[in-house]
Design a protein around this motif. Structure first.
Motif, PDB file in Angstrom:
ATOM      1  N   ALA A  33     -33.954   6.737 -21.326  1.00  0.00           N
ATOM      2  CA  ALA A  33     -32.740   6.067 -21.813  1.00  0.00           C
ATOM      3  C   ALA A  33     -32.828   4.557 -21.693  1.00  0.00           C
ATOM      4  O   ALA A  33     -31.821   3.884 -21.459  1.00  0.00           O
ATOM      5  CB  ALA A  33     -31.523   6.585 -21.045  1.00  0.00           C
ATOM      6  N   GLY A  34     -34.021   4.009 -21.895  1.00  0.00           N
ATOM      7  CA  GLY A  34     -34.174   2.567 -21.786  1.00  0.00           C
ATOM      8  C   GLY A  34     -34.250   1.847 -23.110  1.00  0.00           C
ATOM      9  O   GLY A  34     -34.387   0.620 -23.150  1.00  0.00           O
ATOM     10  N   GLY A  35     -34.155   2.587 -24.214  1.00  0.00           N
ATOM     11  CA  GLY A  35     -34.272   1.973 -25.528  1.00  0.00           C
ATOM     12  C   GLY A  35     -33.095   1.076 -25.866  1.00  0.00           C
ATOM     13  O   GLY A  35     -31.991   1.257 -25.346  1.00  0.00           O
ATOM     14  N   SER A  36     -33.332   0.119 -26.763  1.00  0.00           N
ATOM     15  CA  SER A  36     -32.290  -0.843 -27.118  1.00  0.00           C
ATOM     16  C   SER A  36     -31.560  -0.499 -28.405  1.00  0.00           C
ATOM     17  O   SER A  36     -30.499  -1.059 -28.683  1.00  0.00           O
ATOM     18  CB  SER A  36     -32.893  -2.247 -27.242  1.00  0.00           C
ATOM     19  N   GLY A  37     -32.122   0.399 -29.218  1.00  0.00           N
ATOM     20  CA  GLY A  37     -31.423   0.833 -30.429  1.00  0.00           C
ATOM     21  C   GLY A  37     -31.140  -0.279 -31.412  1.00  0.00           C
ATOM     22  O   GLY A  37     -30.037  -0.376 -31.965  1.00  0.00           O
ATOM     23  N   THR A  38     -32.131  -1.134 -31.667  1.00  0.00           N
ATOM     24  CA  THR A  38     -31.901  -2.325 -32.492  1.00  0.00           C
ATOM     25  C   THR A  38     -31.504  -1.986 -33.924  1.00  0.00           C
ATOM     26  O   THR A  38     -30.842  -2.794 -34.581  1.00  0.00           O
ATOM     27  CB  THR A  38     -33.154  -3.214 -32.508  1.00  0.00           C
ATOM     28  N   ARG A  39     -31.889  -0.815 -34.415  1.00  0.00           N
ATOM     29  CA  ARG A  39     -31.538  -0.469 -35.801  1.00  0.00           C
ATOM     30  C   ARG A  39     -30.071  -0.094 -35.953  1.00  0.00           C
ATOM     31  O   ARG A  39     -29.608   0.130 -37.078  1.00  0.00           O
ATOM     32  CB  ARG A  39     -32.451   0.658 -36.292  1.00  0.00           C
ATOM     33  N   PHE A  40     -29.334  -0.013 -34.827  1.00  0.00           N
ATOM     34  CA  PHE A  40     -27.904   0.271 -34.909  1.00  0.00           C
ATOM     35  C   PHE A  40     -27.059  -0.958 -34.549  1.00  0.00           C
ATOM     36  O   PHE A  40     -25.894  -0.829 -34.202  1.00  0.00           O
ATOM     37  CB  PHE A  40     -27.535   1.470 -34.024  1.00  0.00           C
ATOM     38  N   TRP A  41     -27.664  -2.146 -34.632  1.00  0.00           N
ATOM     39  CA  TRP A  41     -26.876  -3.368 -34.530  1.00  0.00           C
ATOM     40  C   TRP A  41     -25.909  -3.418 -35.724  1.00  0.00           C
ATOM     41  O   TRP A  41     -26.240  -2.947 -36.807  1.00  0.00           O
ATOM     42  CB  TRP A  41     -27.819  -4.591 -34.576  1.00  0.00           C
ATOM     43  N   PRO A  42     -24.695  -3.906 -35.563  1.00  0.00           N
ATOM     44  CA  PRO A  42     -24.136  -4.612 -34.415  1.00  0.00           C
ATOM     45  C   PRO A  42     -23.413  -3.734 -33.397  1.00  0.00           C
ATOM     46  O   PRO A  42     -22.930  -4.248 -32.401  1.00  0.00           O
ATOM     47  CB  PRO A  42     -23.155  -5.582 -35.070  1.00  0.00           C
ATOM     48  N   ARG A  43     -23.339  -2.406 -33.634  1.00  0.00           N
ATOM     49  CA  ARG A  43     -22.704  -1.569 -32.624  1.00  0.00           C
ATOM     50  C   ARG A  43     -23.565  -1.473 -31.371  1.00  0.00           C
ATOM     51  O   ARG A  43     -23.052  -1.431 -30.257  1.00  0.00           O
ATOM     52  CB  ARG A  43     -22.432  -0.166 -33.191  1.00  0.00           C
ATOM     53  N   SER A  44     -24.855  -1.419 -31.545  1.00  0.00           N
ATOM     54  CA  SER A  44     -25.766  -1.327 -30.410  1.00  0.00           C
ATOM     55  C   SER A  44     -26.152  -2.722 -29.927  1.00  0.00           C
ATOM     56  O   SER A  44     -26.540  -3.571 -30.725  1.00  0.00           O
ATOM     57  CB  SER A  44     -27.021  -0.546 -30.824  1.00  0.00           C
ATOM     58  N   ARG A  45     -26.021  -2.936 -28.635  1.00  0.00           N
ATOM     59  CA  ARG A  45     -26.379  -4.222 -28.018  1.00  0.00           C
ATOM     60  C   ARG A  45     -27.255  -3.969 -26.789  1.00  0.00           C
ATOM     61  O   ARG A  45     -27.442  -2.839 -26.367  1.00  0.00           O
ATOM     62  CB  ARG A  45     -25.119  -4.995 -27.605  1.00  0.00           C
ATOM     63  N   ARG A  46     -27.763  -5.018 -26.195  1.00  0.00           N
ATOM     64  CA  ARG A  46     -28.624  -4.870 -25.012  1.00  0.00           C
ATOM     65  C   ARG A  46     -27.913  -4.117 -23.901  1.00  0.00           C
ATOM     66  O   ARG A  46     -28.535  -3.340 -23.170  1.00  0.00           O
ATOM     67  CB  ARG A  46     -29.066  -6.246 -24.496  1.00  0.00           C
ATOM     68  N   TRP A  47     -26.617  -4.319 -23.759  1.00  0.00           N
ATOM     69  CA  TRP A  47     -25.835  -3.710 -22.680  1.00  0.00           C
ATOM     70  C   TRP A  47     -25.071  -2.469 -23.154  1.00  0.00           C
ATOM     71  O   TRP A  47     -24.379  -1.830 -22.364  1.00  0.00           O
ATOM     72  CB  TRP A  47     -24.833  -4.733 -22.124  1.00  0.00           C
ATOM     73  N   ARG A  48     -25.197  -2.148 -24.430  1.00  0.00           N
ATOM     74  CA  ARG A  48     -24.500  -0.980 -25.002  1.00  0.00           C
ATOM     75  C   ARG A  48     -25.414  -0.405 -26.082  1.00  0.00           C
ATOM     76  O   ARG A  48     -25.119  -0.478 -27.275  1.00  0.00           O
ATOM     77  CB  ARG A  48     -23.145  -1.398 -25.576  1.00  0.00           C
ATOM     78  N   ALA A  49     -26.506   0.171 -25.662  1.00  0.00           N
ATOM     79  CA  ALA A  49     -27.516   0.643 -26.602  1.00  0.00           C
ATOM     80  C   ALA A  49     -27.062   1.926 -27.300  1.00  0.00           C
ATOM     81  O   ALA A  49     -26.037   2.520 -26.949  1.00  0.00           O
ATOM     82  CB  ALA A  49     -28.841   0.866 -25.877  1.00  0.00           C
ATOM     83  N   LYS A  50     -27.846   2.337 -28.263  1.00  0.00           N
ATOM     84  CA  LYS A  50     -27.502   3.478 -29.106  1.00  0.00           C
ATOM     85  C   LYS A  50     -27.119   4.718 -28.306  1.00  0.00           C
ATOM     86  O   LYS A  50     -26.170   5.431 -28.653  1.00  0.00           O
ATOM     87  CB  LYS A  50     -28.697   3.782 -30.020  1.00  0.00           C
ATOM     88  N   GLN A  51     -27.846   4.991 -27.207  1.00  0.00           N
ATOM     89  CA  GLN A  51     -27.597   6.207 -26.445  1.00  0.00           C
ATOM     90  C   GLN A  51     -26.235   6.220 -25.767  1.00  0.00           C
ATOM     91  O   GLN A  51     -25.758   7.269 -25.334  1.00  0.00           O
ATOM     92  CB  GLN A  51     -28.704   6.434 -25.413  1.00  0.00           C
ATOM     93  N   LEU A  52     -25.593   5.054 -25.693  1.00  0.00           N
ATOM     94  CA  LEU A  52     -24.269   4.959 -25.083  1.00  0.00           C
ATOM     95  C   LEU A  52     -23.145   5.021 -26.110  1.00  0.00           C
ATOM     96  O   LEU A  52     -21.965   4.949 -25.738  1.00  0.00           O
ATOM     97  CB  LEU A  52     -24.158   3.652 -24.292  1.00  0.00           C
ATOM     98  N   LEU A  53     -23.490   5.159 -27.378  1.00  0.00           N
ATOM     99  CA  LEU A  53     -22.494   5.170 -28.444  1.00  0.00           C
ATOM    100  C   LEU A  53     -22.089   6.589 -28.820  1.00  0.00           C
ATOM    101  O   LEU A  53     -22.871   7.533 -28.694  1.00  0.00           O
ATOM    102  CB  LEU A  53     -23.054   4.472 -29.691  1.00  0.00           C
ATOM    103  N   VAL A  54     -20.876   6.714 -29.318  1.00  0.00           N
ATOM    104  CA  VAL A  54     -20.422   7.960 -29.941  1.00  0.00           C
ATOM    105  C   VAL A  54     -20.751   7.865 -31.426  1.00  0.00           C
ATOM    106  O   VAL A  54     -20.103   7.128 -32.167  1.00  0.00           O
ATOM    107  CB  VAL A  54     -18.909   8.177 -29.733  1.00  0.00           C
TER     108      VAL A  54
END
Length: 388
Positions: A33-54
């Motif tokens: 669970a360390g990925g940053s999920g950059t392809r889901f910007w702007p919802r995904s951020r360094r402190w709120r990466a893809k795995q933390l999103l609904v």
């Protein structure tokens, strides 16, 4: 290893059983669970990466990942490999996770050191325990079939020095996934693995579809702690001693200091490149790599386009438009994805767009170019770090 596992698998060859195998061996899910999920910007951020999103349903991606494994392992057996930026949010979402089982990498070193460290840590006390390595941000629609496949994989991994990978039957000539080429068919639909192939071009992907012996690499693997640790020792000979030193310090007052000092020296490499590909060169009859073919509705949700396609398949569209908005009016507009949960959205005469609004940013792109959103993140670095 249980007696039932030994009986079911003889000489690493699965044999038929009338009763479905249940995981009676010690099993530890390792959630990466360390990925940053950059392809889901702007919802995904360094402190709120893809795995933390609904993104699908009511639970976040990592919560859903853990929920699916709840019938196979307790929270005491769960491990999460992440980083300091995400650890607090993950702790809040996984409130039953043991604090000592959340390992925060001091530097990103890809999946081989992350999974390898878990193996070295658990090998100290439970070398025969089966580890399941799971991405934290994938979607599974048929959870019962998924759990049955994991149970089968646990038994096979526990039966010897076996590496088990879950392969997804391709439904299209996908160029964004790695592929597994399979060989001999064994009892219980277990397949020997011939080789791993990186992301192909369109022509090769179509060939793979026609061949019928290729599967998408799901990124889900099972092996015992000893098997994975020994594979790291064999194939990553410079990284293995580093992981061993870190594991030896675990549980001591010096662990964090040793971890911070040594871990950045690990090779930055994926588990596929580090272990699976070189191991497969031994040949399908010597590598002990097995593929369990699956069709449990897997999707890695790797981009806004992938999310659009997934929600479209779930029937969450009108005129091909998928929207999470306060309300929406579409006039001569088709096949768009819109995320603007607090606002009314009007679409007029547009097709195949992705529009994502957050409190401080708006993304507008085409579905076709949604993989390139990571380039926005690269462009913001040093210029607008507050948006990363």
């Amino acid at each position: 290893m249980t007696a039932s596992a030994n009986d079911r698998f003889s000489n690493n060859r699965p044999v038929k059983s009338e009763e479905p195998m249940k995981p009676k061996v010690e099993f530890h899910p390792i959630i990466l669970a360390g990925g940053s999920g950059t392809r889901f910007w702007p919802r995904s951020r360094r402190w709120r990466a893809k795995q933390l999103l609904v993104l699908d349903g009511a639970r976040t991606m990592i919560q859903s990942t853990v929920d699916r494994l709840g019938s196979l392992a307790s929270s005491k057996e769960l491990w999460v490999i992440t980083n300091d930026l995400l650890s607090e949010a993950i702790s809040a979402q996984l409130h039953t996770l043991l604090g000592e089982h959340m390992v925060c990498e001091p530097a990103a070193r890809n999946t081989a050191p992350a999974a390898g460290l878990a193996a070295f840590l658990i090998e100290r006390t439970s070398p025969d325990a089966v580890l399941g390595v799971f991405p934290s941000d994938h979607v599974i629609t048929d959870e019962k079939k998924y759990q049955a496949t994991i149970e089968q994989g646990i038994a096979l991994a526990a039966a010897g020095e076996n590496i088990v990978v879950l392969g997804v039957k391709p439904v299209r000539p996908e160029t964004g996934y790695g592929y597994i080429e399979t060989g001999d068919v064994l009892p219980d639909d277990v397949l020997r693995v011939r080789r791993f192939t990186e992301k192909p071009n369109r022509a090769r992907a179509e060939e793979f579809m026609l061949a019928g012996t290729y599967y998408w690499n799901s990124g889900i693997f099972l092996w015992t702690a000893r098997t994975l640790a020994n594979a790291i020792r064999e194939h990553l000979s410079e990284t293995a001693p580093i992981l061993q030193q870190i594991a030896n310090a675990y549980g001591t007052p010096h662990f964090q200091e040793v971890f911070r000092e040594l871990y950045p020296a690990c090779e930055n490499i994926s588990i596929d490149y580090a272990v699976l590909e070189p191991r497969s060169t031994k040949g399908e009859h010597r590598s002990n790599i097995y593929c369990l073919p699956t069709d449990f509705g897997w999707n890695d949700l790797g981009s806004w386009e992938a999310l659009y396609e997934h929600q479209l398949a779930q029937g969450k569209a009108k005129d091909g438009n998928v929207a999470e908005a306060k309300d929406m009016l579409a006039i001569d507009a088709r096949n768009n994805y819109v995320y603007s949960p607090e606002k009314f959205v009007a679409l007029v005469g547009v097709e195949d767009l992705v529009v994502v609004e957050t409190e401080d940013a708006i993304l507008i792109t085409t579905r076709e170019r949604s993989q390139d959103v990571r380039r926005v993140v690269s462009g913001l670095a040093g210029l607008h770090d507050e948006l990363l």
